[in-house]
Design a protein around this motif. Structure first.
Motif, PDB file in Angstrom:
ATOM      1  N   ILE A  54       0.842  -1.205   0.000  1.00 54.62           N
ATOM      2  CA  ILE A  54       0.000   0.000   0.000  1.00 54.62           C
ATOM      3  C   ILE A  54       0.874   1.252   0.000  1.00 54.62           C
ATOM      4  O   ILE A  54       0.667   2.183  -0.794  1.00 54.62           O
ATOM      5  N   GLU A  55       1.856   1.287   0.889  1.00 55.94           N
ATOM      6  CA  GLU A  55       2.732   2.459   0.966  1.00 55.94           C
ATOM      7  C   GLU A  55       3.625   2.548  -0.263  1.00 55.94           C
ATOM      8  O   GLU A  55       3.892   3.658  -0.764  1.00 55.94           O
ATOM      9  N   ILE A  56       4.076   1.413  -0.760  1.00 50.36           N
ATOM     10  CA  ILE A  56       4.883   1.422  -1.987  1.00 50.36           C
ATOM     11  C   ILE A  56       4.084   2.023  -3.133  1.00 50.36           C
ATOM     12  O   ILE A  56       4.580   2.861  -3.891  1.00 50.36           O
ATOM     13  N   THR A  57       2.831   1.610  -3.261  1.00 48.04           N
ATOM     14  CA  THR A  57       1.962   2.158  -4.304  1.00 48.04           C
ATOM     15  C   THR A  57       1.762   3.650  -4.121  1.00 48.04           C
ATOM     16  O   THR A  57       1.754   4.422  -5.089  1.00 48.04           O
ATOM     17  N   ALA A  58       1.619   4.088  -2.861  1.00 56.55           N
ATOM     18  CA  ALA A  58       1.448   5.514  -2.580  1.00 56.55           C
ATOM     19  C   ALA A  58       2.680   6.308  -3.024  1.00 56.55           C
ATOM     20  O   ALA A  58       2.559   7.401  -3.592  1.00 56.55           O
ATOM     21  N   PHE A  59       3.864   5.765  -2.758  1.00 54.03           N
ATOM     22  CA  PHE A  59       5.089   6.414  -3.197  1.00 54.03           C
ATOM     23  C   PHE A  59       5.121   6.538  -4.718  1.00 54.03           C
ATOM     24  O   PHE A  59       5.385   7.621  -5.267  1.00 54.03           O
ATOM     25  N   LEU A  60       4.859   5.444  -5.397  1.00 55.69           N
ATOM     26  CA  LEU A  60       4.955   5.427  -6.854  1.00 55.69           C
ATOM     27  C   LEU A  60       3.907   6.318  -7.502  1.00 55.69           C
ATOM     28  O   LEU A  60       4.217   7.132  -8.395  1.00 55.69           O
ATOM     29  N   LEU A  61       2.663   6.187  -7.071  1.00 55.72           N
ATOM     30  CA  LEU A  61       1.584   6.958  -7.678  1.00 55.72           C
ATOM     31  C   LEU A  61       1.729   8.449  -7.391  1.00 55.72           C
ATOM     32  O   LEU A  61       1.567   9.291  -8.295  1.00 55.72           O
ATOM     33  N   SER A  62       2.056   8.790  -6.150  1.00 56.33           N
ATOM     34  CA  SER A  62       2.250  10.200  -5.806  1.00 56.33           C
ATOM     35  C   SER A  62       3.412  10.794  -6.594  1.00 56.33           C
ATOM     36  O   SER A  62       3.351  11.944  -7.040  1.00 56.33           O
ATOM     37  N   GLY A  63       4.467  10.014  -6.761  1.00 55.28           N
ATOM     38  CA  GLY A  63       5.606  10.483  -7.540  1.00 55.28           C
ATOM     39  C   GLY A  63       5.238  10.790  -8.975  1.00 55.28           C
ATOM     40  O   GLY A  63       5.616  11.832  -9.533  1.00 55.28           O
ATOM     41  N   LEU A  64       4.489   9.889  -9.598  1.00 57.25           N
ATOM     42  CA  LEU A  64       4.053  10.106 -10.976  1.00 57.25           C
ATOM     43  C   LEU A  64       3.159  11.345 -11.075  1.00 57.25           C
ATOM     44  O   LEU A  64       3.270  12.137 -12.023  1.00 57.25           O
TER      45      LEU A  64
END
Length: 224
Positions: free
Chosen positions: A65-75
C-alpha cells in the motif's frame, strides 16, 4: 485563413486543457500521499509515529500500500511539474520551480522502488539486521528528494516576493524552513524529532499541491 485560425484556436484550447489536467495531478499528489500515510500510521499494528518514519510502512504484508502511494504520488507530482512548467514558462522561478517539484516526484518513485529496511521494532517480530543496498538507496534518494522540496520552497518564495504576495511568501518560507530544520535535526540522530519530521514532510508535500492549485487558478490568465 479562417480555417487556420480555428485550427490554431482548437490547438491552443487542447493545450490549455492538457495543462489543467497535469496541474490537477499535482493537486492530488500531496493529499493522496498524506492521507494514505496517516491512515496506515494510525492503523498498522506496531507502528508508532513518534518513533517510525512513514517509509517503514513499505514493509510487512501491507507494505504494498505504501509502496503504491510512493509510486503513484511520484508520478502525479511529475505530471504536476510539467503542468507548472507550462504555466510558469518565462516568469520568475519558471525553470527551477518545476524542475525541483519534478525531482520530488522522481524521488518518491525511487523511494518506492528501493524500499526502506525494517527497523525500530517495525514490523513487529522482524529481526534486526544491517542496512541493505536497497535501504541505503532509499535513504539517499529520499534525502535528495526532500532537499529538492525544500529548495523548491525558496524558489517559489522568491517568485511570490517578486509578485508582492507577502502571505504566500510567508506560507512558503515557513513550510520550507520547518521542513529543513526537522530534516536536519532528525539526520543528526535525534529520533525524538521523528513525528515532527513526519508532519513537516507531509505539510511540505501538501504545499506542493497547493502550488499546483494556485497555478491552476492562474492558468487561464497565463495562457490567454
Amino acid at each position: 485563413m479562417q480555417k487556420t485560425i480555428l485550427q490554431n484556436a482548437k490547438l491552443a484550447n487542447s493545450a490549455t486543457q492538457l495543462t489543467k489536467m497535469l496541474l490537477v495531478c499535482g493537486v492530488v499528489a500531496g493529499p493522496l500521499f498524506t492521507v494514505v500515510g496517516l491512515i496506515q500510521a494510525f492503523t498498522r499494528p506496531g507502528f508508532d509515529i513518534t518513533r517510525h518514519a512513514l517509509s517503514l510502512l513499505e514493509n510487512g504484508d501491507l507494505g504494498w500500500i505504501e509502496i503504491t502511494a510512493f509510486l503513484l504520488s511520484g508520478l502525479l507530482f511529475i505530471a504536476g511539474a510539467i503542468g507548472m512548467r507550462q504555466v510558469m514558462r518565462g516568469s520568475r522561478g519558471g525553470t527551477w520551480g518545476p524542475i525541483l517539484i519534478g525531482a520530488v516526484g522522481a524521488g518518491l518513485i525511487g523511494a518506492g522502488c528501493f524500499t526502506a529496511d525494517p527497523g525500530l521494532g517495525f514490523p513487529p517480530g522482524t529481526p534486526v539486521s544491517g542496512m541493505s543496498w536497497h535501504g541505503l538507496l532509499h535513504l539517499i534518494i529520499s534525502s535528495l528528494s526532500f532537499l529538492a522540496l525544500v529548495a523548491g520552497c525558496f524558489v517559489f518564495a522568491r517568485r511570490f516576493l517578486a509578485q508582492r504576495q507577502p502571505g504566500w511568501v510567508t506560507y512558503t518560507l515557513v513550510s520550507g524552513v520547518i521542513a529543513f530544520v526537522a530534516f536536519a535535526v532528525l539526520a543528526s540522530g535525534q529520533l525524538w524529532m521523528t513525528s515532527t519530521f513526519v508532519f513537516a514532510m507531509l505539510n511540505a508535500y501538501v504545499w506542493c499541491s497547493v502550488m499546483a492549485a494556485k497555478l491552476l487558478t492562474e492558468q487561464p490568465h497565463v495562457s490567454a
